[in-house]
Motif scaffolding. Structure first.
Motif, PDB file in Angstrom:
ATOM      1  N   GLY A  11       0.824  -1.419   0.143  1.00 23.38           N
ATOM      2  CA  GLY A  11      -0.204  -0.054  -0.261  1.00 23.38           C
ATOM      3  C   GLY A  11       0.747   1.166  -0.541  1.00 23.38           C
ATOM      4  O   GLY A  11       0.381   2.082  -0.858  1.00 23.38           O
ATOM      5  N   SER A  12       1.921   1.462   0.295  1.00 21.77           N
ATOM      6  CA  SER A  12       2.579   2.186   1.012  1.00 21.77           C
ATOM      7  C   SER A  12       4.506   2.186   0.858  1.00 21.77           C
ATOM      8  O   SER A  12       4.639   0.627   0.908  1.00 21.77           O
ATOM      9  CB  SER A  12       2.397   2.609   1.595  1.00 21.77           C
ATOM     10  OG  SER A  12       3.522   4.369   2.267  1.00 21.77           O
ATOM     11  N   SER A  14       6.083   2.675   2.260  1.00 20.25           N
ATOM     12  CA  SER A  14       6.179   2.577   4.015  1.00 20.25           C
ATOM     13  C   SER A  14       6.308   0.787   4.666  1.00 20.25           C
ATOM     14  O   SER A  14       6.544   0.920   5.235  1.00 20.25           O
ATOM     15  CB  SER A  14       5.715   3.563   5.099  1.00 20.25           C
ATOM     16  OG  SER A  14       4.448   3.125   4.839  1.00 20.25           O
ATOM     17  N   ASP A  15       5.589   0.484   3.497  1.00 23.14           N
ATOM     18  CA  ASP A  15       5.851  -1.237   4.068  1.00 23.14           C
ATOM     19  C   ASP A  15       6.890  -1.572   3.465  1.00 23.14           C
ATOM     20  O   ASP A  15       7.199  -3.237   3.304  1.00 23.14           O
ATOM     21  CB  ASP A  15       4.540  -1.630   3.384  1.00 23.14           C
ATOM     22  CG  ASP A  15       2.733  -0.403   3.707  1.00 23.14           C
ATOM     23  OD1 ASP A  15       3.141  -0.850   4.869  1.00 23.14           O
ATOM     24  OD2 ASP A  15       2.115  -0.495   2.561  1.00 23.14           O
ATOM     25  N   ARG A  42      -6.127   4.273  -2.493  1.00 18.13           N
ATOM     26  CA  ARG A  42      -5.548   6.105  -2.699  1.00 18.13           C
ATOM     27  C   ARG A  42      -5.820   5.880  -4.061  1.00 18.13           C
ATOM     28  O   ARG A  42      -5.450   7.227  -4.870  1.00 18.13           O
ATOM     29  CB  ARG A  42      -4.694   6.328  -2.299  1.00 18.13           C
ATOM     30  CG  ARG A  42      -4.085   6.701  -0.582  1.00 18.13           C
ATOM     31  CD  ARG A  42      -2.829   6.139  -0.308  1.00 18.13           C
ATOM     32  NE  ARG A  42      -2.815   6.955   1.055  1.00 18.13           N
ATOM     33  CZ  ARG A  42      -1.034   7.051   1.840  1.00 18.13           C
ATOM     34  NH1 ARG A  42      -0.877   5.485   1.647  1.00 18.13           N
ATOM     35  NH2 ARG A  42      -1.498   6.989   3.252  1.00 18.13           N
ATOM     36  N   GLY A  65       0.887  -6.607   1.217  1.00 15.05           N
ATOM     37  CA  GLY A  65       1.035  -5.925   2.786  1.00 15.05           C
ATOM     38  C   GLY A  65      -0.044  -4.447   2.828  1.00 15.05           C
ATOM     39  O   GLY A  65       0.773  -3.339   2.296  1.00 15.05           O
ATOM     40  N   ALA A  66      -0.617  -4.706   3.611  1.00 18.05           N
ATOM     41  CA  ALA A  66      -0.928  -3.624   3.895  1.00 18.05           C
ATOM     42  C   ALA A  66      -0.921  -3.232   5.544  1.00 18.05           C
ATOM     43  O   ALA A  66      -0.950  -4.153   6.219  1.00 18.05           O
ATOM     44  CB  ALA A  66      -2.039  -2.825   3.485  1.00 18.05           C
ATOM     45  N   GLY A  67      -1.392  -1.374   6.395  1.00 15.18           N
ATOM     46  CA  GLY A  67      -1.292  -1.692   7.318  1.00 15.18           C
ATOM     47  C   GLY A  67      -2.465  -0.827   7.549  1.00 15.18           C
ATOM     48  O   GLY A  67      -3.187  -0.709   6.695  1.00 15.18           O
ATOM     49  N   LEU A  68      -2.891  -0.364   8.575  1.00 18.00           N
ATOM     50  CA  LEU A  68      -4.332   0.054   8.955  1.00 18.00           C
ATOM     51  C   LEU A  68      -5.068  -0.725   8.897  1.00 18.00           C
ATOM     52  O   LEU A  68      -5.507  -1.735   8.763  1.00 18.00           O
ATOM     53  CB  LEU A  68      -3.887   2.078   8.506  1.00 18.00           C
ATOM     54  CG  LEU A  68      -2.377   2.359   8.851  1.00 18.00           C
ATOM     55  CD1 LEU A  68      -2.355   3.389   8.641  1.00 18.00           C
ATOM     56  CD2 LEU A  68      -2.507   2.654  10.577  1.00 18.00           C
ATOM     57  N   ILE A  89       0.742  -5.744   8.467  1.00 24.03           N
ATOM     58  CA  ILE A  89       1.630  -4.565   8.261  1.00 24.03           C
ATOM     59  C   ILE A  89       1.983  -3.279  10.047  1.00 24.03           C
ATOM     60  O   ILE A  89       0.916  -3.697  10.482  1.00 24.03           O
ATOM     61  CB  ILE A  89       1.876  -3.606   7.268  1.00 24.03           C
ATOM     62  CG1 ILE A  89       2.374  -3.331   5.936  1.00 24.03           C
ATOM     63  CG2 ILE A  89       3.619  -2.193   7.862  1.00 24.03           C
ATOM     64  CD1 ILE A  89       3.464  -4.611   5.691  1.00 24.03           C
ATOM     65  N   ASN A  91       1.835  -1.364  12.002  1.00 20.70           N
ATOM     66  CA  ASN A  91       2.141   0.441  11.945  1.00 20.70           C
ATOM     67  C   ASN A  91       1.075   0.524  12.605  1.00 20.70           C
ATOM     68  O   ASN A  91       0.349  -0.213  12.820  1.00 20.70           O
ATOM     69  CB  ASN A  91       2.308   0.650  10.524  1.00 20.70           C
ATOM     70  CG  ASN A  91       1.990   0.531   9.510  1.00 20.70           C
ATOM     71  OD1 ASN A  91       0.475   0.333  10.401  1.00 20.70           O
ATOM     72  ND2 ASN A  91       1.947   0.827   8.476  1.00 20.70           N
TER      73      ASN A  91
END
Ligand code: RP5
Length: 172
Positions: A11-12, A14-15, A42, A65-68, A89, A91
């Protein structure tokens, strides 16, 4: 495997520190994966177009892979009949529990294989993808058998050392 049959989507950027573990582990089995940044929230339109194209270009397994509020794996699973593996993820304020629940609590009919939170999950995602590919690739099957044997051997050795240590402590 020269042809890219596994795609890691995150997703980003940052992952990446987490998903890099997955990428590295696939490389250890000579599986060259494609890595793409796309977001369910997004870039929903690009994600849709990308998955449809990726499947027709020969991608067999998607690892997300993704967070939140991790909707990525579920959105991919909605667009393909290929297996989708999710890495929650670690975070944000809930340390990945939100992502774990988001990707594991899929409605009936849209399966997503959700791994452990974080780097262990990233490694397991690679191993699960390898296990799926090993169903039709005997060399991967053989490598996985060796890996399991080495892992068991390591625990046997740990136990032997531990027993010696206990004995020594008892004798003191
Ligand atoms: C999710 O939001 C991403 O997968 C990432 O884990 C999280 C934070 O993204 P950034 O704000 O770091 O881009 O969609």
């Amino acid at each position: 495997m020269n042809r890219q049959v596994v795609e890691i989507i995150m997703g980003s950027d940052s992952d990446w520190p987490t998903m890099q573990v997955c990428h590295k582990h696939l490389e250890e089995y000579s599986i060259h994966s494609r890595v793409t940044i796309l977001s369910a929230h997004r870039t929903p339109k690009t994600l849709t177009e990308h998955i449809i194209k990726a499947e027709s270009n020969g991608i067999l397994i998607f690892i997300a892979g993704a967070g939140l509020n991790a909707s990525l794996a579920g959105c991919i699973a909605a667009l393909t009949v290929r297996p989708v593996i999710s890495v929650p993820i670690c975070n944000g304020p809930l340390n990945g529990i939100d992502a774990l629940l988001a990707s594991s609590q899929m409605p009936s009919g849209i399966p997503v294989a959700t791994m452990t939170i974080g780097q262990s999950g990233a490694r397991n995602a690679a191993l699960l993808a390898i296990q799926i590919l090993a169903l039709t690739t005997p060399e991967l099957y053989a490598k996985l058998r060796d890996y399991k044997a080495a892992q068991a051997n390591e625990v046997d050795q740990q136990n032997q050392l531990f027993q010696q240590r206990l004995n020594n402590e008892f004798m003191e």
